[in-house]
Design a protein around this motif. Structure first.
Motif, PDB file in Angstrom:
ATOM      1  N   UNK A   5     163.857 -86.461 104.520  1.00 19.52           N
ATOM      2  CA  UNK A   5     164.117 -85.803 103.245  1.00 19.52           C
ATOM      3  C   UNK A   5     163.420 -86.579 102.137  1.00 19.52           C
ATOM      4  N   UNK A   6     162.688 -85.850 101.300  1.00 19.41           N
ATOM      5  CA  UNK A   6     162.045 -86.455 100.138  1.00 19.41           C
ATOM      6  C   UNK A   6     163.057 -86.461  98.999  1.00 19.41           C
ATOM      7  N   UNK A   7     163.589 -87.643  98.683  1.00 24.13           N
ATOM      8  CA  UNK A   7     164.614 -87.793  97.656  1.00 24.13           C
ATOM      9  C   UNK A   7     163.985 -87.762  96.275  1.00 24.13           C
ATOM     10  N   UNK A   8     162.813 -88.387  96.130  1.00 21.96           N
ATOM     11  CA  UNK A   8     162.084 -88.385  94.865  1.00 21.96           C
ATOM     12  C   UNK A   8     160.593 -88.446  95.193  1.00 21.96           C
ATOM     13  N   UNK A   9     159.772 -88.519  94.167  1.00 20.89           N
ATOM     14  CA  UNK A   9     158.322 -88.619  94.400  1.00 20.89           C
ATOM     15  C   UNK A   9     157.955 -89.879  95.177  1.00 20.89           C
ATOM     16  N   UNK A  10     158.792 -90.896  95.086  1.00 24.13           N
ATOM     17  CA  UNK A  10     158.467 -92.168  95.729  1.00 24.13           C
ATOM     18  C   UNK A  10     159.328 -92.508  96.931  1.00 24.13           C
ATOM     19  N   UNK A  11     160.459 -91.851  97.138  1.00 19.86           N
ATOM     20  CA  UNK A  11     161.408 -92.236  98.183  1.00 19.86           C
ATOM     21  C   UNK A  11     161.665 -91.122  99.181  1.00 19.86           C
ATOM     22  N   UNK A  12     161.558 -91.474 100.469  1.00 18.10           N
ATOM     23  CA  UNK A  12     161.900 -90.573 101.564  1.00 18.10           C
ATOM     24  C   UNK A  12     162.950 -91.258 102.435  1.00 18.10           C
ATOM     25  N   UNK A  13     163.916 -90.482 102.906  1.00 15.55           N
ATOM     26  CA  UNK A  13     164.974 -90.994 103.780  1.00 15.55           C
ATOM     27  C   UNK A  13     164.856 -90.284 105.125  1.00 15.55           C
ATOM     28  N   UNK A  14     165.017 -91.050 106.204  1.00 18.01           N
ATOM     29  CA  UNK A  14     164.962 -90.505 107.554  1.00 18.01           C
ATOM     30  C   UNK A  14     166.292 -90.758 108.250  1.00 18.01           C
ATOM     31  N   UNK A  15     166.738 -89.804 109.038  1.00 21.17           N
ATOM     32  CA  UNK A  15     167.955 -89.982 109.819  1.00 21.17           C
ATOM     33  C   UNK A  15     167.831 -89.166 111.094  1.00 21.17           C
ATOM     34  N   UNK A  16     168.386 -89.684 112.167  1.00 24.59           N
ATOM     35  CA  UNK A  16     168.316 -88.967 113.420  1.00 24.59           C
ATOM     36  C   UNK A  16     169.434 -89.377 114.365  1.00 24.59           C
ATOM     37  N   UNK A  17     169.723 -88.505 115.304  1.00 20.53           N
ATOM     38  CA  UNK A  17     170.695 -88.758 116.359  1.00 20.53           C
ATOM     39  C   UNK A  17     170.111 -88.281 117.675  1.00 20.53           C
ATOM     40  N   UNK A  18     170.331 -89.067 118.709  1.00 20.60           N
ATOM     41  CA  UNK A  18     169.891 -88.670 120.049  1.00 20.60           C
ATOM     42  C   UNK A  18     171.088 -88.794 120.974  1.00 20.60           C
ATOM     43  N   UNK A  19     171.352 -87.742 121.744  1.00 24.07           N
ATOM     44  CA  UNK A  19     172.439 -87.760 122.719  1.00 24.07           C
ATOM     45  C   UNK A  19     171.833 -87.737 124.109  1.00 24.07           C
ATOM     46  N   UNK A  20     172.203 -88.710 124.918  1.00 25.48           N
ATOM     47  CA  UNK A  20     171.758 -88.777 126.308  1.00 25.48           C
ATOM     48  C   UNK A  20     172.976 -88.704 127.216  1.00 25.48           C
ATOM     49  N   UNK A  21     172.862 -87.922 128.267  1.00 24.42           N
ATOM     50  CA  UNK A  21     173.906 -87.848 129.288  1.00 24.42           C
ATOM     51  C   UNK A  21     173.231 -87.906 130.652  1.00 24.42           C
ATOM     52  N   UNK A  22     173.692 -88.823 131.478  1.00 21.43           N
ATOM     53  CA  UNK A  22     173.097 -89.015 132.799  1.00 21.43           C
ATOM     54  C   UNK A  22     174.221 -89.017 133.828  1.00 21.43           C
ATOM     55  N   UNK A  23     174.068 -88.185 134.832  1.00 21.18           N
ATOM     56  CA  UNK A  23     175.017 -88.113 135.935  1.00 21.18           C
ATOM     57  C   UNK A  23     174.189 -88.251 137.210  1.00 21.18           C
ATOM     58  N   UNK A  24     174.327 -89.378 137.886  1.00 20.00           N
ATOM     59  CA  UNK A  24     173.491 -89.691 139.053  1.00 20.00           C
ATOM     60  C   UNK A  24     174.379 -90.092 140.223  1.00 20.00           C
ATOM     61  N   UNK A  25     174.067 -89.561 141.399  1.00 18.05           N
ATOM     62  CA  UNK A  25     174.811 -89.918 142.607  1.00 18.05           C
ATOM     63  C   UNK A  25     173.848 -89.994 143.781  1.00 18.05           C
TER      64      UNK A  25
END
Length: 146
Positions: A5-25
């Motif tokens: 997100x561009x907050x102002x002409x000079x500042x950008x903010x980044x945010x993210x989420x990653x969900x991992x699910x592993x089921x191994x047998x």
């Protein structure tokens, strides 16, 4: 999922989420793993001048043991913090950047070679927690760019 997100002409903010699910047998070895983890990432870019920016970001991640590693092992978890700068030179034909990092990892599985009496053997071991500190610089040149 991530957004910038561009907050102002000079500042950008980044945010993210990653969900991992592993089921191994693996029925042959009896190894069973069931992991799930939400890993966040946050960052900011500040434009000092049109050709010069600084940035910071922090993130977390995880990785399950390889399917070739048998037994009950914890997932490897990590966290990283990075601070850096990027600068454009010669009308965009050259870019330079520099960054420093701090990376923490836990539950690192390593392969140990041991000599016991007259024989040798390999075994897996949880190396515990490790921290890395590093810095890098980069210079990119684009001869055809005007």
């Amino acid at each position: 999922m991530a957004d910038q997100v561009k907050v102002s002409e000079k500042l950008q903010i980044l945010a993210g989420l990653r969900f991992d699910a592993i089921d191994y047998k693996d029925d042959i070895s009896g190894t069973k793993r069931d992991y799930s983890k939400l890993s966040p990432m946050f960052g900011a870019i500040y434009q000092l001048r049109p050709d010069h920016s600084i940035y910071a970001n922090a993130s977390q991640a995880f990785g399950p043991p390889s399917s070739q590693v048998m037994g009950d092992w914890e997932a490897e978890e990590s966290g990283q913090v990075e601070l850096g700068m990027r600068r454009r030179l010669f009308g965009g034909r050259m870019w330079t950047s520099a960054a420093i990092y701090q990376l923490s990892k836990s539950n690192i599985i390593i392969l140990l070679y041991e000599r016991i009496m007259l024989s040798c053997c390999l075994r897996l071991n949880n190396a515990g927690n490790v921290e890395f500190y590093t810095a890098n610089t980069k210079l990119e040149y684009y001869p055809g760019k005007c």
